[in-house]
Write a protein that holds these residues in place. Structure first.
Motif, short mmCIF file in Angstrom:
data_model
loop_
_atom_site.label_atom_id
_atom_site.label_comp_id
_atom_site.label_asym_id
_atom_site.label_seq_id
_atom_site.Cartn_x
_atom_site.Cartn_y
_atom_site.Cartn_z
N SER A 174 0.82 -1.21 0.00
CA SER A 174 0.00 0.00 0.00
C SER A 174 0.85 1.26 0.00
N ASN A 175 2.15 1.14 0.31
CA ASN A 175 3.03 2.31 0.21
C ASN A 175 3.94 2.21 -1.01
N PHE A 176 3.48 1.47 -2.03
CA PHE A 176 4.06 1.49 -3.37
C PHE A 176 5.43 0.84 -3.50
N SER A 177 5.72 -0.14 -2.71
CA SER A 177 6.95 -0.88 -2.91
C SER A 177 6.63 -2.29 -3.40
N THR A 178 7.57 -2.89 -4.11
CA THR A 178 7.38 -4.21 -4.70
C THR A 178 8.27 -5.22 -4.00
N THR A 179 7.71 -6.35 -3.71
CA THR A 179 8.47 -7.49 -3.17
C THR A 179 8.45 -8.61 -4.18
N TYR A 180 9.61 -9.15 -4.50
CA TYR A 180 9.71 -10.33 -5.34
C TYR A 180 9.96 -11.52 -4.43
N TYR A 181 9.11 -12.53 -4.58
CA TYR A 181 9.28 -13.72 -3.78
C TYR A 181 10.31 -14.66 -4.42
N ARG A 182 10.65 -14.41 -5.66
CA ARG A 182 11.68 -15.16 -6.37
C ARG A 182 12.57 -14.15 -7.10
N ASP A 183 13.85 -14.18 -6.81
CA ASP A 183 14.77 -13.25 -7.47
C ASP A 183 14.79 -13.46 -8.97
N LEU A 223 12.50 -13.63 -10.94
CA LEU A 223 11.46 -12.87 -11.63
C LEU A 223 11.88 -11.43 -11.90
N LYS A 224 12.88 -10.97 -11.21
CA LYS A 224 13.33 -9.58 -11.42
C LYS A 224 13.84 -9.42 -12.84
N GLY A 225 13.41 -8.34 -13.46
CA GLY A 225 13.77 -8.11 -14.85
C GLY A 225 12.79 -8.71 -15.84
N ARG A 226 11.91 -9.60 -15.37
CA ARG A 226 10.90 -10.19 -16.25
C ARG A 226 9.49 -9.78 -15.86
N PHE A 227 9.19 -9.78 -14.59
CA PHE A 227 7.84 -9.49 -14.10
C PHE A 227 7.83 -8.17 -13.35
N THR A 228 6.80 -7.39 -13.57
CA THR A 228 6.59 -6.18 -12.78
C THR A 228 5.12 -6.08 -12.38
N ILE A 229 4.89 -5.44 -11.26
CA ILE A 229 3.55 -5.27 -10.73
C ILE A 229 3.28 -3.79 -10.60
N SER A 230 2.06 -3.39 -10.89
CA SER A 230 1.72 -1.98 -10.79
C SER A 230 0.25 -1.83 -10.44
N LEU A 231 -0.08 -0.65 -9.92
CA LEU A 231 -1.45 -0.35 -9.51
C LEU A 231 -1.94 0.87 -10.26
N MET A 287 4.24 -9.52 -17.53
CA MET A 287 5.15 -10.66 -17.62
C MET A 287 5.82 -10.64 -18.98
N ASN A 288 7.14 -10.51 -18.97
CA ASN A 288 7.91 -10.48 -20.20
C ASN A 288 8.85 -11.67 -20.27
N ASN A 289 9.32 -11.95 -21.47
CA ASN A 289 10.25 -13.06 -21.68
C ASN A 289 9.73 -14.33 -21.01
N LEU A 290 8.49 -14.65 -21.30
CA LEU A 290 7.86 -15.80 -20.65
C LEU A 290 8.52 -17.10 -21.04
N LYS A 291 8.53 -18.02 -20.08
CA LYS A 291 9.15 -19.33 -20.26
C LYS A 291 8.10 -20.41 -20.06
N PRO A 292 8.30 -21.58 -20.62
CA PRO A 292 7.32 -22.65 -20.42
C PRO A 292 7.04 -22.95 -18.95
N GLU A 293 8.04 -22.77 -18.11
CA GLU A 293 7.83 -23.04 -16.67
C GLU A 293 6.96 -21.99 -16.00
N ASP A 294 6.64 -20.91 -16.71
CA ASP A 294 5.69 -19.93 -16.18
C ASP A 294 4.24 -20.37 -16.39
N THR A 295 4.06 -21.46 -17.08
CA THR A 295 2.71 -21.96 -17.36
C THR A 295 2.03 -22.43 -16.09
N THR A 296 0.89 -21.85 -15.78
CA THR A 296 0.10 -22.25 -14.64
C THR A 296 -1.07 -21.28 -14.49
#
Length: 122
Positions: free
Chosen positions: A52-61, A63-71, A82-91
C-alpha cells in the motif's frame, strides 16, 4: 466484495502477457496485493507483491527483470506485466490481498480472487 484476475492466454516462449486484477466493493489503496501461481496438484507459490506504500516485493529473485507489478488507482486494477515468458511460467495465476505494512508470507494473503490461466508454449 470481489477480486477477479483476467488476461491470461496462450503465448509463445519469449512473449509477454499483462494480467489484470480488478477489485469491486473495495479499493486497493489500503491493502497489499499479491500475485500467486498454482499449478494443478501443486502448492501455491507467491510471485510478487505490491504494498500500500508502493513498494514491490519479489518472492523469487529470478522474476526480477521479467515481471513487474503496478497499480492503477483510476480503475482500481493491479497489473502483472510478464515479459520473456518461459514454459515453466505456465500455470494458473491468482491475485490476493493482505493487510499490514509489508508484503506477507503466502499464508497471510487472506482474500483471493478467481485465477486466470497462462500457457507458454510454441
Amino acid at each position: 466484495v470481489q477480486l477477479q484476475a483476467f488476461g491470461g492466454g496462450l503465448v509463445p516462449p519469449g512473449g509477454s502477457l499483462r494480467l489484470s486484477c480488478a477489485a469491486s466493493g473495495f479499493t486497493f489503496d489500503k491493502f497489499n496485493i499479491g500475485w500467486i501461481r498454482q499449478a494443478p496438484g501443486k502448492a501455491r507459490e507467491a510471485r510478487l507483491c505490491f504494498t500500500s506504500n508502493f513498494s514491490t516485493t519479489y518472492y523469487r529473485d529470478s522474476l526480477k527483470g521479467r515481471f513487474t507489478i503496478s497499480l492503477e488507482n483510476a480503475n482500481n486494477t493491479v497489473y502483472l506485466q510478464m515479459n520473456n515468458l518461459k514454459p515453466e511460467d505456465t500455470t494458473d495465476y491468482y491475485c490476493a490481498t493482505a493487510t499490514g505494512p509489508f508484503c506477507p508470507a503466502l499464508r497471510d494473503f487472506t482474500f483471493w480472487g478467481q485465477g486466470t490461466q497462462v500457457t507458454v508454449s510454441s
